[in-house]
Design an enzyme around this catalytic site. Structure first.
Site, mmCIF file in Angstrom:
data_model
loop_
_atom_site.group_PDB
_atom_site.id
_atom_site.type_symbol
_atom_site.label_atom_id
_atom_site.label_comp_id
_atom_site.label_asym_id
_atom_site.label_seq_id
_atom_site.Cartn_x
_atom_site.Cartn_y
_atom_site.Cartn_z
ATOM 1 C CG ASP A 265 1.249 -0.390 -0.713
ATOM 2 O OD1 ASP A 265 1.075 -1.609 -0.622
ATOM 3 O OD2 ASP A 265 2.302 0.135 -1.102
ATOM 4 N NE ARG B 271 0.497 -4.890 3.241
ATOM 5 C CZ ARG B 271 0.646 -4.517 1.976
ATOM 6 N NH1 ARG B 271 0.852 -5.396 1.036
ATOM 7 N NH2 ARG B 271 0.572 -3.250 1.635
HETATM 8 C C1 LIG Z 1 4.722 -6.306 3.893
HETATM 9 C C2 LIG Z 1 4.567 -4.928 4.476
HETATM 10 C C3 LIG Z 1 3.733 -4.021 3.855
HETATM 11 C C4 LIG Z 1 3.557 -2.744 4.405
HETATM 12 N N1 LIG Z 1 2.649 -1.894 3.839
HETATM 13 C C5 LIG Z 1 2.377 -0.718 4.450
HETATM 14 C C6 LIG Z 1 1.342 0.130 3.966
HETATM 15 O O1 LIG Z 1 0.689 -0.155 2.953
HETATM 16 N N2 LIG Z 1 1.083 1.276 4.658
HETATM 17 C C7 LIG Z 1 1.790 1.625 5.790
HETATM 18 O O2 LIG Z 1 1.482 2.662 6.399
HETATM 19 N N3 LIG Z 1 2.796 0.853 6.234
HETATM 20 C C8 LIG Z 1 3.106 -0.288 5.596
HETATM 21 N N4 LIG Z 1 4.115 -1.096 6.092
HETATM 22 C C9 LIG Z 1 5.040 -0.562 7.141
HETATM 23 C C10 LIG Z 1 4.464 -0.749 8.546
HETATM 24 O O3 LIG Z 1 3.391 0.133 8.758
HETATM 25 C C11 LIG Z 1 5.525 -0.466 9.624
HETATM 26 O O4 LIG Z 1 5.977 0.860 9.512
HETATM 27 C C12 LIG Z 1 6.733 -1.370 9.554
HETATM 28 O O5 LIG Z 1 6.384 -2.679 9.243
HETATM 29 C C13 LIG Z 1 7.478 -1.377 10.931
HETATM 30 O O6 LIG Z 1 6.651 -1.880 11.927
HETATM 31 P P1 LIG Z 1 6.777 -3.354 12.541
HETATM 32 O O7 LIG Z 1 5.407 -3.948 12.536
HETATM 33 O O8 LIG Z 1 7.800 -4.112 11.826
HETATM 34 O O9 LIG Z 1 7.087 -3.146 14.057
HETATM 35 P P2 LIG Z 1 8.159 -2.309 14.869
HETATM 36 O O10 LIG Z 1 7.721 -2.370 16.266
HETATM 37 O O11 LIG Z 1 8.364 -0.967 14.231
HETATM 38 O O12 LIG Z 1 9.470 -3.145 14.653
HETATM 39 C C14 LIG Z 1 9.662 -4.409 15.272
HETATM 40 C C15 LIG Z 1 11.097 -4.836 15.022
HETATM 41 O O13 LIG Z 1 11.259 -5.127 13.623
HETATM 42 C C16 LIG Z 1 12.513 -4.648 13.155
HETATM 43 N N5 LIG Z 1 12.289 -3.581 12.169
HETATM 44 C C17 LIG Z 1 11.136 -2.918 11.930
HETATM 45 N N6 LIG Z 1 11.285 -2.019 10.934
HETATM 46 C C18 LIG Z 1 12.581 -2.116 10.563
HETATM 47 C C19 LIG Z 1 13.379 -1.444 9.608
HETATM 48 N N7 LIG Z 1 12.867 -0.501 8.809
HETATM 49 N N8 LIG Z 1 14.683 -1.787 9.486
HETATM 50 C C20 LIG Z 1 15.228 -2.753 10.263
HETATM 51 N N9 LIG Z 1 14.520 -3.429 11.201
HETATM 52 C C21 LIG Z 1 13.225 -3.113 11.345
HETATM 53 C C22 LIG Z 1 13.256 -4.139 14.373
HETATM 54 O O14 LIG Z 1 14.004 -5.201 14.901
HETATM 55 C C23 LIG Z 1 12.143 -3.762 15.311
HETATM 56 O O15 LIG Z 1 12.532 -3.793 16.654
HETATM 57 C C24 LIG Z 1 4.291 -2.375 5.566
HETATM 58 C C25 LIG Z 1 5.123 -3.294 6.191
HETATM 59 C C26 LIG Z 1 5.271 -4.560 5.673
HETATM 60 C C27 LIG Z 1 6.157 -5.524 6.372
#
Ligand SMILES: Cc1cc2nc3c(=O)[nH]c(=O)nc-3n(C[C@H](O)[C@H](O)[C@H](O)COP(=O)(O)OP(=O)(O)OC[C@H]3O[C@@H](n4cnc5c(N)ncnc54)[C@H](O)[C@@H]3O)c2cc1C
Length: 311
Positions: free
Chosen positions: A133, A183
């Site tokens: 991560d 990732r």
């Molecule tokens: C597999 C995976 C591993 C990750 N690992 C890390 C890491 O190591 N370090 C790090 O900093 N971040 C990590 N993240 C979190 C990432 O940085 C984002 O904060 C998170 O994925 C939300 O961003 P988004 O790309 O989904 O887009 P956004 O623009 O935030 O969301 C797009 C849409 O997705 C849906 N959505 C997003 N988040 C949520 C939620 N929490 N609950 C409900 N619906 C939601 C909503 O419909 C939203 O409109 C990880 C995420 C994933 C999926």
């Protein structure tokens, strides 16, 4: 109140010790958490993975915890991941693990952390990836350094990069010659505007640009895995159109999502033949991780409020 102010307040709350000690006891908080994690034990996570397997969706397990300050605790987490790897092998599941290096003692000593990491990767199947991560920006250099050290010894280690950081374009350029597994995520921490894009649109644009570079690298066999950790359906659509135009095979188009979020899209991707993977978190130290999930989508707060009245 603006969304970005709400996000900053929630991210500050994720670091608050008093809230962590108190909020986790409330039933309405615990029932909201259950939306994002199937349970606190590894058995709960395994059950969820078995269910996902039935839908052709793979799993990445992560044991929640961060910033461990006691070497014995770091050792216990390392043992736990070794146990998880052998449980995965016994079960025949297509599953991997994702680790926060501060769980393995990065704050105590990078060498201690590396020795735990090495033991874990040594035990992981060669055709699977041990994911690292990416934590807050003060850990990026150390994480990339330990990832680089590990990659010299083992091809099956991958790292997360965050599109909200200005530096990530340069980090990706330095990583690609090493034939990495990456990732890409948008980024979940509260970072200052000196180092990270404050505007969501800029983060999304940077994500798309970096993701295209990863797909081109994947096509040229310069990248083992190019995984997109996002729930952003518009972004996924644009990237999948780009991948099709570049004639990149469906299985090479990999999307990773969090348990409980965009379930229909997880299934749609799997049904289309893309690699669809769900990150399943478990463990009792879920408070900071959970509040970061609230910050990503403040509408989740309303879901929690509804649970107050349902309790
Ligand atoms: C597999 C995976 C591993 C990750 N690992 C890390 C890491 O190591 N370090 C790090 O900093 N971040 C990590 N993240 C979190 C990432 O940085 C984002 O904060 C998170 O994925 C939300 O961003 P988004 O790309 O989904 O887009 P956004 O623009 O935030 O969301 C797009 C849409 O997705 C849906 N959505 C997003 N988040 C949520 C939620 N929490 N609950 C409900 N619906 C939601 C909503 O419909 C939203 O409109 C990880 C995420 C994933 C999926």
């Amino acid at each position: 109140m603006s969304l970005s102010l709400m996000r900053s307040m929630l991210l500050a709350a994720s670091q608050n010790r008093w809230l962590r000690d108190h909020a986790t006891h409330y039933r309405f908080v615990r029932s909201t958490v259950s939306r994002f994690m199937p349970g606190e034990t590894f058995d709960d996570a395994m059950q969820a993975a078995q269910h996902l397997r039935g839908k052709q969706i793979g799993t990445v397990f992560t044991h929640l915890g961060e910033n461990i300050k006691d070497p014995t605790e770091a050792q216990q987490i390392a043992y736990h991941y070794l146990e998880v790897l052998s449980r995965i092998q016994q079960s025949g599941l297509r599953a991997e693990i994702s680790i926060k290096l501060t769980q393995l003692g990065l704050d105590l000593s990078p060498d201690l952390c590396f020795s735990h990491l090495k033991n874990i990767i040594e035990r992981a199947p060669k055709d699977s990836v041990v994911w690292l991560d990416m934590e807050a920006s003060n850990y990026v250099d150390a994480t990339l350094e330990l990832h680089r050290r590990a990659l010299k010894l083992f091809p099956n280690v991958g790292v997360c990069l965050q599109a909200y950081l200005f530096r990530t374009r340069g980090d990706l350029a330095k990583l690609l010659p090493l034939r990495p597994s990456i990732r890409l995520v948008k980024g979940a921490y509260n970072e200052p505007p000196e180092i990270a894009f404050p505007r969501k649109q800029d983060v999304d644009d940077n994500y798309f640009a970096l993701a295209k570079e990863m797909l081109i690298a994947k096509k040229g066999n310069r990248c083992v895995r190019a995984a997109f950790g996002t729930h952003d359906l518009a972004l996924i659509r644009r990237l999948s159109d780009f991948a099709s135009a570049e004639k990149i095979g469906k299985p090479d188009f990999e999307v990773q999502m969090l348990y409980g979020i965009q379930r229909a899209e997880q299934e749609r991707l799997a049904n289309e033949g893309c690699t669809s993977i769900v990150l399943v978190a478990y463990g009792s130290y879920w408070y900071p991780w959970f509040v970061r999930r609230l910050a990503e989508r403040p509408a989740n707060l309303w879901f929690m409020v509804r649970n107050v009245f349902a309790a």
